[in-house]
Scaffold this active site. Structure first.
Site, mmCIF file in Angstrom:
data_model
loop_
_atom_site.group_PDB
_atom_site.id
_atom_site.type_symbol
_atom_site.label_atom_id
_atom_site.label_comp_id
_atom_site.label_asym_id
_atom_site.label_seq_id
_atom_site.Cartn_x
_atom_site.Cartn_y
_atom_site.Cartn_z
ATOM 1 N N TYR A 119 -2.092 -1.352 10.628
ATOM 2 C CA TYR A 119 -2.015 -1.485 9.161
ATOM 3 C C TYR A 119 -0.669 -0.979 8.634
ATOM 4 C CZ TYR A 119 -3.807 -1.128 4.309
ATOM 5 O OH TYR A 119 -4.020 -1.256 2.952
ATOM 6 N N SER A 139 0.863 -1.178 0.000
ATOM 7 C CA SER A 139 0.000 0.000 0.000
ATOM 8 C C SER A 139 0.902 1.231 0.000
ATOM 9 C CB SER A 139 -0.831 -0.015 1.294
ATOM 10 O OG SER A 139 -1.433 1.236 1.539
HETATM 11 P P1 NAD Z 1 -11.526 -6.371 0.216
HETATM 12 O O1 NAD Z 1 -12.127 -6.186 1.556
HETATM 13 O O2 NAD Z 1 -12.315 -6.016 -0.998
HETATM 14 O O3 NAD Z 1 -11.052 -7.881 0.035
HETATM 15 C C1 NAD Z 1 -10.285 -8.520 1.020
HETATM 16 C C2 NAD Z 1 -10.557 -10.011 0.961
HETATM 17 O O4 NAD Z 1 -9.778 -10.633 1.989
HETATM 18 C C3 NAD Z 1 -12.020 -10.374 1.215
HETATM 19 O O5 NAD Z 1 -12.473 -11.292 0.230
HETATM 20 C C4 NAD Z 1 -11.983 -11.025 2.600
HETATM 21 O O6 NAD Z 1 -12.958 -12.049 2.761
HETATM 22 C C5 NAD Z 1 -10.572 -11.587 2.634
HETATM 23 N N1 NAD Z 1 -10.110 -11.792 4.012
HETATM 24 C C6 NAD Z 1 -10.140 -10.883 5.018
HETATM 25 N N2 NAD Z 1 -9.703 -11.445 6.147
HETATM 26 C C7 NAD Z 1 -9.377 -12.739 5.852
HETATM 27 C C8 NAD Z 1 -8.893 -13.820 6.619
HETATM 28 N N3 NAD Z 1 -8.663 -13.710 7.934
HETATM 29 N N4 NAD Z 1 -8.670 -14.999 5.989
HETATM 30 C C9 NAD Z 1 -8.937 -15.130 4.675
HETATM 31 N N5 NAD Z 1 -9.412 -14.141 3.908
HETATM 32 C C10 NAD Z 1 -9.638 -12.955 4.495
HETATM 33 O O7 NAD Z 1 -10.140 -5.581 0.261
HETATM 34 P P2 NAD Z 1 -9.238 -4.891 -0.862
HETATM 35 O O8 NAD Z 1 -9.470 -3.436 -0.786
HETATM 36 O O9 NAD Z 1 -9.350 -5.584 -2.158
HETATM 37 O O10 NAD Z 1 -7.794 -5.124 -0.227
HETATM 38 C C11 NAD Z 1 -6.924 -6.135 -0.634
HETATM 39 C C12 NAD Z 1 -5.500 -5.769 -0.245
HETATM 40 O O11 NAD Z 1 -5.138 -4.544 -0.862
HETATM 41 C C13 NAD Z 1 -5.289 -5.573 1.263
HETATM 42 O O12 NAD Z 1 -4.069 -6.154 1.653
HETATM 43 C C14 NAD Z 1 -5.230 -4.063 1.393
HETATM 44 O O13 NAD Z 1 -4.462 -3.681 2.486
HETATM 45 C C15 NAD Z 1 -4.574 -3.687 0.094
HETATM 46 N N6 NAD Z 1 -4.805 -2.298 -0.282
HETATM 47 C C16 NAD Z 1 -6.074 -1.840 -0.432
HETATM 48 C C17 NAD Z 1 -6.275 -0.513 -0.758
HETATM 49 C C18 NAD Z 1 -7.643 0.056 -0.918
HETATM 50 O O14 NAD Z 1 -7.762 1.271 -0.906
HETATM 51 N N7 NAD Z 1 -8.695 -0.754 -1.066
HETATM 52 C C19 NAD Z 1 -5.190 0.340 -0.938
HETATM 53 C C20 NAD Z 1 -3.905 -0.157 -0.797
HETATM 54 C C21 NAD Z 1 -3.735 -1.477 -0.459
#
Ligand code: NAD
Length: 246
Positions: A141, A128
């Site tokens: 985080y 991130s």
């Molecule tokens: P999201 O919530 O859409 O998807 C996350 C997925 O992880 C979900 O399907 C959830 O069921 C699964 N998950 C959560 N906890 C879990 C566990 N204990 N065991 C198994 N599965 C689990 O999230 P996203 O926004 O797509 O984020 C994905 C990654 O991208 C994360 O690591 C996040 O930190 C990173 N990220 C997101 C953003 C953003 O703005 N959305 C920005 C930078 C980085």
């Protein structure tokens, strides 16, 4: 060009992970959707002709003895908690560290032997902008993502001689359910209406004033796992609209 490759995507049932799984499957890979949301994981696996691995990846003790036979690993599963340090629930801190740092370590550990055997592997860590910069109220985080940056670099050094690359992707705010859920908490902690969170909190640091789309992140992941990216390792690729240019 990914025909015959097996790709495991954690958190592959939603958001960025799902977009990565779609990208790999479209290019012929067999995708394994690792997620604790059974319904969404099974639906994604069915849609992509892959398989679901329904597991709570924060239950790290269960991963200690795991062995994986995969060519591509995307460490993506993640959650967010927004709270000042003095109020931050210690169990939430530990959970985030387990899911977003310990579990990636254990999955890399489980995947490397077969990758080394074949002399080819691709590890993509979804970090991130918060892997490179801090924001208030996100102690767990930001700590986990900074740790993931270190883990990715060590993996790159050890994997280099074996054809295994490891890189981070560093997006700014991406339009996913994770961000939509965060809007309420951000409004509360900053004392502003929910309608102002995207503009006043999420887009303040970026030069490009919009959210990143999940398929944009997936296109970068898709390039990192290609043969053309064999010399790219230990790197952190921002897709942050200019945030970290500051
Ligand atoms: P999201 O919530 O859409 O998807 C996350 C997925 O992880 C979900 O399907 C959830 O069921 C699964 N998950 C959560 N906890 C879990 C566990 N204990 N065991 C198994 N599965 C689990 O999230 P996203 O926004 O797509 O984020 C994905 C990654 O991208 C994360 O690591 C996040 O930190 C990173 N990220 C997101 C953003 C953003 O703005 N959305 C920005 C930078 C980085």
């Amino acid at each position: 060009d990914l025909a015959g490759k097996r790709a495991l995507v954690t958190g592959g049932a939603s958001g960025i992970g799902l977009a990565c799984a779609q990208e790999f499957a479209a290019r012929g890979a067999h995708v394994i959707i690792a997620d604790f949301n059974a319904e969404a994981a099974n639906a994604a696996a069915a849609e992509l002709g892959g398989e679901a691995w329904v597991a709570d990846l924060a239950d790290t003790a269960a991963l200690d003895t795991l062995e994986l036979d995969i060519d591509i690993l995307v460490n993506n599963a993640g959650i967010q908690r927004v709270s000042p340090i003095e109020d931050f629930d210690p169990d939430a801190f530990r959970l985030i560290l387990r899911l977003m740092l310990e579990s990636p370590f254990l999955l890399i550990r489980a995947a490397l032997p077969k990758m080394y055997e074949r002399g080819w592997g691709r590890i993509v860590n979804i970090s991130s902008a918060h892997g490179l910069r801090a924001s208030a109220y996100k102690s767990a985080y930001v700590s986990a993502k900074h740790g993931l940056e270190g883990l990715s670099k060590v993996t790159a050094l050890e994997g280099g001689a074996h054809g295994v690359t490891s890189n981070c992707i560093n997006p700014a705010y991406v339009r996913t359910p994770l961000v939509e859920k965060q809007i309420t908490d951000q409004a509360k902690v900053h004392g502003i209406p929910e309608s102002e969170v995207v503009e006043k909190i999420m887009l303040t640091e970026t030069a490009v004033k919009r959210l990143v789309e999940a398929d944009e992140v997936a296109s970068l992941a898709g390039w990192l796992v290609s043969d053309k990216a064999g010399m790219v390792t230990g790197a952190s690729y921002t897709m942050d609209g200019g945030w970290t240019a500051r």
